[in-house]
Design a protein around this motif. Sequence first.
Motif, PDB file in Angstrom:
ATOM      1  N   PHE A   7       0.840  -1.182   0.000  1.00 58.60           N
ATOM      2  CA  PHE A   7       0.000   0.000   0.000  1.00 58.60           C
ATOM      3  C   PHE A   7       0.882   1.241   0.000  1.00 58.60           C
ATOM      4  O   PHE A   7       1.923   1.272   0.649  1.00 58.60           O
ATOM      5  CB  PHE A   7      -0.933  -0.003   1.211  1.00 58.60           C
ATOM      6  CG  PHE A   7      -2.053  -0.988   1.089  1.00 58.60           C
ATOM      7  CD1 PHE A   7      -3.268  -0.606   0.556  1.00 58.60           C
ATOM      8  CD2 PHE A   7      -1.889  -2.304   1.481  1.00 58.60           C
ATOM      9  CE1 PHE A   7      -4.305  -1.516   0.426  1.00 58.60           C
ATOM     10  CE2 PHE A   7      -2.903  -3.219   1.353  1.00 58.60           C
ATOM     11  CZ  PHE A   7      -4.122  -2.828   0.823  1.00 58.60           C
ATOM     12  N   VAL A  47      -7.370 -10.038  -0.858  1.00 57.19           N
ATOM     13  CA  VAL A  47      -6.654  -9.094  -1.714  1.00 57.19           C
ATOM     14  C   VAL A  47      -6.489  -9.729  -3.083  1.00 57.19           C
ATOM     15  O   VAL A  47      -5.876 -10.792  -3.223  1.00 57.19           O
ATOM     16  CB  VAL A  47      -5.270  -8.742  -1.121  1.00 57.19           C
ATOM     17  CG1 VAL A  47      -4.542  -7.768  -2.039  1.00 57.19           C
ATOM     18  CG2 VAL A  47      -5.418  -8.145   0.272  1.00 57.19           C
ATOM     19  N   PRO A  59      -5.417  -8.170  -6.746  1.00 55.64           N
ATOM     20  CA  PRO A  59      -5.081  -6.997  -7.562  1.00 55.64           C
ATOM     21  C   PRO A  59      -5.340  -7.168  -9.048  1.00 55.64           C
ATOM     22  O   PRO A  59      -5.241  -6.216  -9.812  1.00 55.64           O
ATOM     23  CB  PRO A  59      -3.579  -6.821  -7.289  1.00 55.64           C
ATOM     24  CG  PRO A  59      -3.092  -8.187  -6.956  1.00 55.64           C
ATOM     25  CD  PRO A  59      -4.219  -8.861  -6.238  1.00 55.64           C
ATOM     26  N   VAL A  79     -10.051  -6.166  -0.951  1.00 59.74           N
ATOM     27  CA  VAL A  79      -9.241  -5.228  -1.729  1.00 59.74           C
ATOM     28  C   VAL A  79      -9.128  -5.791  -3.136  1.00 59.74           C
ATOM     29  O   VAL A  79      -8.655  -6.912  -3.323  1.00 59.74           O
ATOM     30  CB  VAL A  79      -7.842  -5.042  -1.119  1.00 59.74           C
ATOM     31  CG1 VAL A  79      -7.042  -4.023  -1.920  1.00 59.74           C
ATOM     32  CG2 VAL A  79      -7.934  -4.617   0.339  1.00 59.74           C
ATOM     33  N   MET A  98     -12.356  -1.938  -0.811  1.00 64.79           N
ATOM     34  CA  MET A  98     -11.439  -1.017  -1.496  1.00 64.79           C
ATOM     35  C   MET A  98     -11.230  -1.496  -2.920  1.00 64.79           C
ATOM     36  O   MET A  98     -10.539  -2.489  -3.167  1.00 64.79           O
ATOM     37  CB  MET A  98     -10.120  -0.936  -0.734  1.00 64.79           C
ATOM     38  CG  MET A  98     -10.243  -0.175   0.563  1.00 64.79           C
ATOM     39  SD  MET A  98      -8.918  -0.523   1.741  1.00 64.79           S
ATOM     40  CE  MET A  98      -9.522  -2.057   2.447  1.00 64.79           C
ATOM     41  N   SER A 135      -7.616  -0.754  -6.504  1.00 58.88           N
ATOM     42  CA  SER A 135      -6.427  -0.608  -5.659  1.00 58.88           C
ATOM     43  C   SER A 135      -5.140  -0.419  -6.447  1.00 58.88           C
ATOM     44  O   SER A 135      -4.143   0.051  -5.904  1.00 58.88           O
ATOM     45  CB  SER A 135      -6.283  -1.839  -4.752  1.00 58.88           C
ATOM     46  OG  SER A 135      -6.097  -3.011  -5.539  1.00 58.88           O
ATOM     47  N   SER A 178     -13.772   2.511  -0.592  1.00 60.01           N
ATOM     48  CA  SER A 178     -12.714   3.283  -1.235  1.00 60.01           C
ATOM     49  C   SER A 178     -12.601   2.882  -2.697  1.00 60.01           C
ATOM     50  O   SER A 178     -12.717   1.702  -3.031  1.00 60.01           O
ATOM     51  CB  SER A 178     -11.381   3.037  -0.527  1.00 60.01           C
ATOM     52  OG  SER A 178     -10.298   3.565  -1.266  1.00 60.01           O
ATOM     53  N   TYR A 237     -11.906   7.706  -0.391  1.00 55.79           N
ATOM     54  CA  TYR A 237     -12.695   6.862   0.497  1.00 55.79           C
ATOM     55  C   TYR A 237     -13.751   7.648   1.253  1.00 55.79           C
ATOM     56  O   TYR A 237     -13.735   8.880   1.316  1.00 55.79           O
ATOM     57  CB  TYR A 237     -11.779   6.166   1.504  1.00 55.79           C
ATOM     58  CG  TYR A 237     -11.140   7.110   2.498  1.00 55.79           C
ATOM     59  CD1 TYR A 237     -11.748   7.381   3.722  1.00 55.79           C
ATOM     60  CD2 TYR A 237      -9.933   7.752   2.213  1.00 55.79           C
ATOM     61  CE1 TYR A 237     -11.183   8.249   4.632  1.00 55.79           C
ATOM     62  CE2 TYR A 237      -9.348   8.621   3.123  1.00 55.79           C
ATOM     63  CZ  TYR A 237      -9.981   8.859   4.336  1.00 55.79           C
ATOM     64  OH  TYR A 237      -9.408   9.735   5.224  1.00 55.79           O
TER      65      TYR A 237
END
Length: 239
Positions: free
Chosen positions: A23, A147, A149, A166, A182, A185, A204, A209
């Motif tokens: 991050f 997570v 991506p 995420v 989120m 990302s 977000s 956010y």
Amino acid sequence: MTSAIAIRPQGAMRLHGRSLMAFVLTPTAPIVDWLTELKRWSATSPAFFAGRPIILDLAAVDLTESQIEELIAALRERGIRVMALEGGKADQLGPSLPPVLKRERAASESERGLSSDKRPAAPRPTRRQEPSSLLIESPIRSGQSIVFPNGDVTVLGSVASGAEVVAGGSIHVYGTLRGRAMAGSMGNARVRIFCSKNEAELVSIDGYYRTAEEMDASLRSRPAQCWLENRVLAIAALD
């Protein structure tokens, strides 16, 4: 009479490359105000930064080496450990600071397939395509972190308070969203967040956010979608 000493060959040192999702925090001036905002954000998600690799992007501020050290110390006091730096000027960065991320060097002519005698380059091997979506069929419990991506995430169940999703793409939650979502990302402002019941602690998109305290009460406990419009995170009911 001579004695012989047997020397065992040493094994080769092994080096491994590994990809991970870090991050990025981008402080802005004045730093005091930015830290105050970060504290307010962390109060909503107190364990968000725990154990996460954090990169500090200094492109938006002009700080001396000592000021960068003070900023890193202030972040450490808040439970945020900086793994690396990015975007700083060479005269700002000394050996006492975390390492600076190096950008990938530009490809040479031969790597781009333009050899000196203009011969066509040999075809590169085809890379296996990574999946562009992730389906989670079970609820996401408190403390769990999903997570992904590479694309969209779809959750057929609910996301509990204290859990997070995420995604590099959009997020679809068919149950109740009570935790954090989120999307975008990896830097995608066109993605969206959808949920069947909005009880989110935080949503977000592309780093912009809203916390639960900043959401209109009329948007709680009902189907909702979130999107980014002119750098403002918009939320609207779907029913």
